[in-house]
Structures are given as C-alpha cells and as structure tokens.
Design a protein around this motif. Structure first.
Motif, short mmCIF file in Angstrom:
data_model
loop_
_atom_site.label_atom_id
_atom_site.label_comp_id
_atom_site.label_asym_id
_atom_site.label_seq_id
_atom_site.Cartn_x
_atom_site.Cartn_y
_atom_site.Cartn_z
N ALA A 1 0.83 -1.21 0.00
CA ALA A 1 0.00 0.00 0.00
C ALA A 1 0.86 1.25 0.00
O ALA A 1 0.45 2.30 -0.52
CB ALA A 1 -0.93 -0.01 1.21
N ARG A 2 2.03 1.20 0.58
CA ARG A 2 2.91 2.35 0.66
C ARG A 2 3.99 2.35 -0.44
O ARG A 2 4.92 3.11 -0.39
CB ARG A 2 3.57 2.41 2.02
CG ARG A 2 2.59 2.56 3.18
CD ARG A 2 3.31 2.64 4.50
NE ARG A 2 2.38 2.79 5.61
CZ ARG A 2 2.75 2.88 6.90
NH1 ARG A 2 4.05 2.83 7.21
NH2 ARG A 2 1.84 3.02 7.85
N GLY A 3 3.84 1.44 -1.41
CA GLY A 3 4.79 1.39 -2.52
C GLY A 3 5.97 0.48 -2.29
O GLY A 3 6.84 0.36 -3.16
N GLU A 4 5.99 -0.19 -1.13
CA GLU A 4 7.08 -1.13 -0.88
C GLU A 4 6.93 -2.35 -1.78
O GLU A 4 5.82 -2.76 -2.11
CB GLU A 4 7.13 -1.54 0.60
CG GLU A 4 5.94 -2.34 1.10
CD GLU A 4 4.78 -1.46 1.56
OE1 GLU A 4 3.85 -2.01 2.17
OE2 GLU A 4 4.80 -0.24 1.26
N GLY B 1 -3.34 -0.67 -15.30
CA GLY B 1 -3.47 0.47 -14.41
C GLY B 1 -2.52 0.47 -13.24
O GLY B 1 -2.60 1.36 -12.38
N MET B 2 -1.62 -0.50 -13.17
CA MET B 2 -0.65 -0.56 -12.07
C MET B 2 0.74 -0.72 -12.66
O MET B 2 1.28 -1.83 -12.74
CB MET B 2 -0.98 -1.73 -11.13
CG MET B 2 -2.33 -1.61 -10.43
SD MET B 2 -2.62 -2.95 -9.25
CE MET B 2 -1.33 -2.61 -8.04
N PRO B 3 1.34 0.37 -13.10
CA PRO B 3 2.67 0.31 -13.72
C PRO B 3 3.69 -0.31 -12.77
O PRO B 3 3.66 -0.07 -11.57
CB PRO B 3 3.00 1.78 -14.01
CG PRO B 3 1.68 2.48 -14.01
CD PRO B 3 0.82 1.74 -13.02
N ILE B 4 4.56 -1.08 -13.36
CA ILE B 4 5.61 -1.71 -12.57
C ILE B 4 6.60 -0.65 -12.10
O ILE B 4 6.94 0.26 -12.87
CB ILE B 4 6.32 -2.81 -13.40
CG1 ILE B 4 7.11 -3.74 -12.49
CG2 ILE B 4 7.19 -2.22 -14.49
CD1 ILE B 4 7.54 -5.03 -13.19
#
Length: 284
Positions: free
Chosen positions: A64-67, A106-109
């Motif tokens: 959720a925090r980009g980890e 919609g969720m770029p790597i």
C-alpha cells in the motif's frame, strides 16, 4: 501408390523435424527473466513458461505504501529476494539474456523493478494480465512452435486461433483446407497496445573519418599522369620505328660493283652477241 504415400510421410516427418529444430534454436538457447504479479493466474502462467523454457522466474507484490516484495522460483519452492540482491544480480547463477515484465492494468511496474542494464540489456513489458492477449504476446515473444500454441490453448481452454490469430508456426498439415484459404489478420492494435520495448541494446555504429578532398591537387595529379602516359606512348612508338629500321629487307638500292674487261674478254663478248643475233634471225 505405396511409394507416393511413403514419400509424403517422409516429407511430413522432415518438415516436423525442421520446425522443431527452428523453435529449439530460438528462446531455448536463452535465459529469460520473467517477472509476474503475485496473483494466482499470473503465477500459473509464469510457472508454465518456466517448465517449458529456460526461465528466471520472479514474482512481485507492491504494498500500500509502494514497498516491493520479491520472490524467486527455485524449482520446487519460492525464495525471498531482497531489493539489494535484485539490484546487484546476486540472486541468480546464470544471468538472463533478456527480461519480460508483466504488469497489471493500471498498475505500472515500479522503476526499481526494471532490471539494471549491467546484467541485462534487453527489457520488454506487457501491460495486461488478461489471458488471451497475454498468451498471444508471450507466444510472439517466445516464437511458440505449433506444439506450444496447442498446449497453451488447451491449458487455458481457448481456441488456438484466438491466441495465435496470425497462424504462426502452424504447418499446412495441421489445418484443414478451408482454414488455409482464410485471410490471416495481422496483430491488431488491441493487443499491440499492451506491448512495450523498455530497453534494447544500441546498435554499434562505426564512424568513418574522411579527410577533405583537395580538388586542385587531384586535377594536377590527373594532368601529370596523362603527360606521363603520352611520353611513354611516344617513346614506345620511337622504339618501334627503330626496330623496323634494323630489320633485313630482301630489296636493296645498292649500285652493283663495276666490272673491268680486257681485250680478249671484249672479243669473246662480241662473238657471243653476233651468235645471238644470228639465232634470232633464224627464229624469225
């Protein structure tokens, strides 16, 4: 008739062997880093590829925090791969020749998951996990042979034409006559929109440094060369004339030497002349 059937069978067998060798010579000789999202469907496709081609399979999950959490397939289990080991490439024994990254719509790597250029130069991306276009693009990338196209179609309950609309690597004896007559569509934009080239090696360019041309020097050189050629031609002509002058001729302009006659010789010559005159008169 039997000879004809036997010839056809041999031809089909040879074609099948050539097709198999051609496919094996492609991605079978390369190691591909395949990175898939950590969902059940994507993991299954990654494992299917790893069972059929030399594959360095990684799964990723974004928090959720980009980890980012990474796990690598060790052949029988998933093992943790730290971001530090991923960045330096310490998690593999044999480095990949190329990388294929699969991301969810919609969720770029994350940029941090793009493999560093120092251990893989060619990187490609597919931005969908939808089974049909995903299998289509993966099959294009791996250059699936007929056996692979058929296996993946059966595996995921799809018609082969839907995941291989171009009919790639499908020989004539694998299709009915009416299917051969159908026009094969090209890869549509609906699938190509999911395909991206992230990075490929730059072509090697050899620069040729040319010195500027001195036009006047070239013209002088040409004139000098022409003059030398003319002088050589004149010299050769003079040598030919000299050679002709030294040749022996059957003709001569020399005056014959004078003969001095005595009195006796003169009387004898007069007798000869008189006899010749008498003979001439008799003949008349």
């Amino acid at each position: 008739m039997m000879k004809s059937i036997k010839s056809i069978r041999l031809f089909i067998l040879a074609a099948m062997l050539l097709s198999a060798v051609s496919s094996f010579a492609g991605r079978m000789k390369e190691v591909t880093l395949v990175m898939v999202p950590r969902d059940e469907a994507s993991l299954q496709k990654g494992l299917d590829l790893a069972n059929r081609y030399p594959t360095l399979l990684l799964s990723y999950k974004i928090g959720a925090r980009g980890e980012v959490s990474l796990h690598g397939w060790a052949g029988s289990e998933w093992v943790n791969v730290t971001p530090e080991k991923y960045k330096t490439g310490e998690f593999f024994r044999n480095g990949p020749n190329s990388a294929l990254l699969i991301e969810e719509p919609g969720m770029p790597i994350p940029e941090s998951l793009v493999p560093p250029v120092d251990w893989v130069e060619s990187v490609y991306k597919i931005s969908t996990t939808d089974t049909r276009p995903l299998l289509h693009l993966i099959g294009q990338y791996y250059d699936f042979d007929y056996k692979d196209w058929k296996w993946f179609a059966n595996r995921y309950g799809m018609d082969m034409a839907s995941i291989n609309p171009e009919g790639l690597n499908i020989a004539w004896y694998h299709q009915r006559l009416d299917e051969h007559l159908k026009a094969r569509p090209i890869v549509g934009a609906s699938d190509l929109q999911y395909w991206f080239v992230v990075r490929i090696p730059e072509p090697v360019v050899f620069e040729v440094f040319e010195e500027p041309i001195d036009v006047e020097a070239v013209e002088e050189s040409v004139v000098e060369e022409e003059m030398l050629e003319e002088a050589a031609a004149e010299e050769e002509m003079a040598e030919d004339f000299l050679e002709m002058d030294t040749l022996e001729s059957p003709l001569t302009n020399e005056v014959p030497a004078a003969v001095i006659m005595g009195v006796a010789d003169a009387e004898e010559a007069a007798v000869v002349v008189e006899e010749a005159a008498v003979e001439a008169k008799v003949e008349q």
